[in-house]
Write a protein that holds these residues in place. Structure first.
Motif, PDB file in Angstrom:
ATOM      1  N   GLY A 143      -4.720   1.027 -14.470  1.00  0.00           N
ATOM      2  CA  GLY A 143      -4.915  -0.393 -14.184  1.00  0.00           C
ATOM      3  C   GLY A 143      -4.184  -0.718 -12.902  1.00  0.00           C
ATOM      4  N   GLY A 144      -4.075  -2.011 -12.631  1.00  0.00           N
ATOM      5  CA  GLY A 144      -3.358  -2.360 -11.411  1.00  0.00           C
ATOM      6  C   GLY A 144      -3.591  -3.787 -11.003  1.00  0.00           C
ATOM      7  N   LEU A 145      -3.395  -4.053  -9.745  1.00  0.00           N
ATOM      8  CA  LEU A 145      -3.417  -5.423  -9.247  1.00  0.00           C
ATOM      9  C   LEU A 145      -3.652  -5.435  -7.748  1.00  0.00           C
ATOM     10  N   LEU A 146      -4.005  -6.610  -7.255  1.00  0.00           N
ATOM     11  CA  LEU A 146      -4.084  -6.822  -5.810  1.00  0.00           C
ATOM     12  C   LEU A 146      -2.863  -7.634  -5.391  1.00  0.00           C
ATOM     13  N   THR A 147      -2.355  -7.343  -4.206  1.00  0.00           N
ATOM     14  CA  THR A 147      -1.174  -8.074  -3.759  1.00  0.00           C
ATOM     15  C   THR A 147      -1.193  -8.247  -2.243  1.00  0.00           C
ATOM     16  N   SER A 148      -0.194  -8.979  -1.746  1.00  0.00           N
ATOM     17  CA  SER A 148      -0.194  -9.420  -0.347  1.00  0.00           C
ATOM     18  C   SER A 148       0.397  -8.384   0.602  1.00  0.00           C
ATOM     19  N   GLY A 149      -0.293  -7.277   0.764  1.00  0.00           N
ATOM     20  CA  GLY A 149       0.104  -6.326   1.788  1.00  0.00           C
ATOM     21  C   GLY A 149       0.758  -5.065   1.269  1.00  0.00           C
ATOM     22  N   GLY A 150       0.722  -4.049   2.105  1.00  0.00           N
ATOM     23  CA  GLY A 150       1.211  -2.729   1.732  1.00  0.00           C
ATOM     24  C   GLY A 150       2.715  -2.685   1.531  1.00  0.00           C
ATOM     25  N   THR A 151       3.447  -3.436   2.326  1.00  0.00           N
ATOM     26  CA  THR A 151       4.898  -3.428   2.184  1.00  0.00           C
ATOM     27  C   THR A 151       5.298  -3.989   0.824  1.00  0.00           C
ATOM     28  N   LEU A 152       4.658  -5.084   0.443  1.00  0.00           N
ATOM     29  CA  LEU A 152       4.947  -5.681  -0.859  1.00  0.00           C
ATOM     30  C   LEU A 152       4.461  -4.777  -1.992  1.00  0.00           C
ATOM     31  N   ALA A 153       3.326  -4.130  -1.794  1.00  0.00           N
ATOM     32  CA  ALA A 153       2.796  -3.234  -2.824  1.00  0.00           C
ATOM     33  C   ALA A 153       3.707  -2.023  -3.008  1.00  0.00           C
ATOM     34  N   ASN A 154       4.199  -1.479  -1.905  1.00  0.00           N
ATOM     35  CA  ASN A 154       5.107  -0.339  -2.025  1.00  0.00           C
ATOM     36  C   ASN A 154       6.422  -0.748  -2.687  1.00  0.00           C
ATOM     37  N   LEU A 155       6.924  -1.936  -2.346  1.00  0.00           N
ATOM     38  CA  LEU A 155       8.124  -2.426  -3.034  1.00  0.00           C
ATOM     39  C   LEU A 155       7.851  -2.558  -4.532  1.00  0.00           C
TER      40      LEU A 155
END
Lengths: 480, 480
Positions: free
Chosen positions: A147-159
């Motif tokens: 599963g997963g999610l969408l988020t505001s950018g790669g930096t935030l996703a990696n965090l």
């Protein structure tokens, strides 16, 4: 406040929200953008990059700020003073060229402004996000519990992925200093995530890379042992798919094996290059990613969506619910429900990222992503072949993606001089502004760096760029 | 790959980027949105909130996913299955009603896709951001050394402010456990920031609130002492301007005094309510904020911009450069330059947030913000007066902003029954879907909660809502 002034205020607000103005200005902007788009694709404007130094640029805007300006004129000013990503001569950073469909669906999102963290505030949005995430999980082969999610950018996703790893591995690192193993070529956001989490700099253990800038996975074992002996608890290994500077793909299978052996969290930073999951030709570069605990993928790089649009996928969807577990009475209860995305995303007000992605795939098909990736990767190879044929240009690394690093070389120059020459070339190119390229340092050498983001960049254009490069290399001597 | 298939691929991509399609679809969407906008403002549709449970909603989208659909139809489906924030009967969460100008400038941003973290990738954008930030700093009275940035949402901005505080106060907390003092009514993102930074739960010390849900600032001293005695190092106090549940403004002057006395970082979470800085009538609520080290302000709540659009302001701009200090050769050098916003923002690819804000203020004037705030705050007071006149409705707190909490009360009901009754009312209201309201728990009691986000919500509409509430209160008895 008098009745009169109140009425005036309401009139002002009525004017701001007036549907007729909206319609008129909207049509004007669409025509402006479509014209600009056509001119950009055809490289009709003199420059793809209207370079102006920060201070004179600011002077322009400060002067404009003091004068009345119509929104139509302001549109024009912003357009003419921004970098033109749709121009095939833009071959610079890894920000992608958004598809018109994606752009228009993002207009829909902006208008609707459904802050979708709770289901009620994004009923359509939470469903579309689920469809996108499910498809991505399937493509990556993450299995039945993913599963997963969408988020505001790669930096935030990696965090967010690192927060999930920290949480999932809590029992292992409590009482010790947690650490992660990551390629020395990883994007800076991995170190930023560690720093954000309060980890000391030594918590990010950099694994050296080979001649092709891929992680030397055979070094993992000894680095791991050394860390453990120092009292660190390694909790995760981050694989790059691909690295930022050279676009090199780590051997994800080897990393997966290593993580399995030591029971570590395996994270794939595929912000840029995991897009090959949609390509029949290049998907092999991701072999091993199907065993990852988490994968980050940007849709605003190779996948034609306007920024920000990042997917964070989990092999075990439960991990995503545990990342931020905490209470907030007015908003969220603690069930693991797919439809309240705010439980799992960092954002509280969450923009409808899904619409621009779904708009693209529903209109053009999921395969459009693969076609774009194939075209960009193939063009990069073609350009690399052209470089190899030129006497004074050398590649910094074999081309594994759409990223090319190369430099001008000339006998008799010191490293310092050669670096100065390449810096001069790059500065001359961008000040001229027809082409936009960037630069990077690789093992002490300055390289020109290209990300082929526009599938319409031709070999002829690339060769014209090379000719400019060669002529500025000569000009550097004259400038000395 | 044959020449034929390559040509086909390029044709497909050419179709995706075709300017004529862009123009046509763009005009269609503008008309669709303008029509929808007009109908929404006039509350012409039966429901502002087309409630459908998650599972049946998902079924619809799953079925649609399997069929071919035009983008025009997809626009329609998303519109009709999303919450209508421009409808004056939407009085729910604190996500604001975006102004058409802001929406259209966000279209421009999405098309341009200038990832503005480095100057070259956002020459106009970095200047516009500076103009906005400078104006905000002036309005808040932050002084000659102030500065700041725009970022992707209040949660990220609050985290960034806490990272700045942690960094600035490093010498104080090294070797101890850092802690912050914050109202028990603070938004959950403050606790999330602390958790993200790796702090234990006890690092967030909750200050009790008074009857009006404002921080009991007289308790700061003793809580501070107790924390220090426990070996914690308090580094910051966070003031709410305003709190989320009840919209209550902390006494920022008292907090500023306390922070000055103990040399602590003073942060104002003004994501929602710091917007009153633009209002002549309500700016007094921020008295003391001019002494803050950092202030967060969302433009996507009371200030008519589509999400996400958040300002993070610093009294000392140097603090913003120190937050993320680290190296990344290919992108950033370490100078403190205003024009490379990525050095100070969490994001690496940074969306042109500035355009939608600047588009609004350049077209309608900065005063438009104050006018919107005044209208919303005044309407909330008017509605509160109406509540006070109704026998069975009681307010949960004095109305200090545009947020109203009230509940239906009836003699002879236990707290549990009363809570059930109010939960029933809220569920009935949203399932009916004409009005959209939310709920919260205040000191064990369930309250209906309204954020008056639309300046065109009339007293007549509010009274109609109250009538619905009263009738569902009766219906609850029948449902038992």
């Amino acid at each position: 406040m008098t009745k009169g002034s109140l009425f005036e205020m309401r009139s002002k607000l009525k004017e701001i929200y007036d549907p007729t103005h909206f319609r008129q200005l909207g049509h004007t902007l669409i025509d402006l953008l479509a014209d600009h788009h056509e001119a950009s694709l055809n490289a009709e404007t003199p420059r793809s990059f209207p370079w102006e130094p920060p201070d004179t640029q600011l002077q322009f805007w400060e002067a404009l700020d003091k004068e009345p300006t119509t929104p139509e004129d302001l549109f024009q000013h912003i357009l003419s003073r921004s970098i033109t990503i749709h121009d095939p001569r833009y071959i610079g950073h890894q920000v992608g060229m958004p598809a018109p469909t994606g752009v228009l669906f993002s207009l829909l999102s902006s208008y609707l402004n459904n802050g979708m963290a709770v289901y009620e505030m994004g009923m359509a949005a939470n469903c579309l996000e689920k469809l996108i995430i499910d498809e991505c999980c399937t493509r990556f082969g993450l299995g039945a519990h993913s599963g997963g999610l969408l988020t505001s950018g790669g930096t935030l996703a990696n965090l967010t992925a690192m927060l999930s790893a920290r949480r999932a591995m809590e029992d292992r690192w409590r009482g010790k200093t947690p650490a992660i193993l990551v390629s020395e070529e990883a994007h800076y956001c991995i170190a930023r995530a560690a720093k954000t989490m309060g980890w000391p700099p030594e918590a990010v253990i950099h694994v050296p890379t080979d001649a092709d800038f891929r992680m030397q996975t055979e070094r993992l074992e000894s680095l791991y042992k050394q860390a453990m002996e120092r009292g660190q608890q390694v909790i995760a290994v981050v694989g790059c798919a691909c690295s930022t500077s050279t676009g090199s793909y780590d051997d994800l299978e080897a990393i997966a094996d290593f993580c399995e052996q030591h029971d570590l969290w395996f994270h794939v930073d595929g912000a840029h290059g995991a897009a090959v999951v949609f390509s029949h030709t290049h998907a092999h570069l991701l072999k091993g990613a199907e065993r990852a605990n988490s994968i980050v993928l940007d849709f605003h790089k190779l996948l034609m969506a306007p920024a920000l649009a990042t997917a964070l996928l989990y092999k075990n969807n439960q991990d995503s619910f545990r990342t931020f577990e905490q209470e907030s009475a007015y908003l969220l209860d603690l069930q693991q429900d797919w439809y309240n995305s705010g439980k799992r995303t960092f954002e509280c007000t969450k923009y409808m990222i899904c619409a621009k992605i779904y708009g693209i795939v529903k209109t053009h098909g999921w395969d459009a992503f693969g076609e774009n990736v194939d075209e960009l990767y193939e063009n990069a190879r073609t350009f690399a072949t052209s470089i190899a044929q030129r006497e004074n240009l050398v590649l910094g690394a074999p081309v594994q993606s759409n990223i090319l690093c190369f430099r001008f070389v000339e006998e008799g120059l010191t490293q310092e001089e050669s670096n100065a020459q390449n810096a001069f070339i790059r500065q001359a190119i961008i000040e001229r502004g027809e082409y936009y390229i960037v630069q990077t340092l690789l093992r002490g050498y300055r390289f020109l760096r290209l990300a082929v983001m526009n599938p319409f960049t031709t070999l002829t254009q690339f060769e014209e760029l090379c000719t400019q490069i060669e002529s500025y290399a000569k000009a550097w001597h004259e400038s000395q």
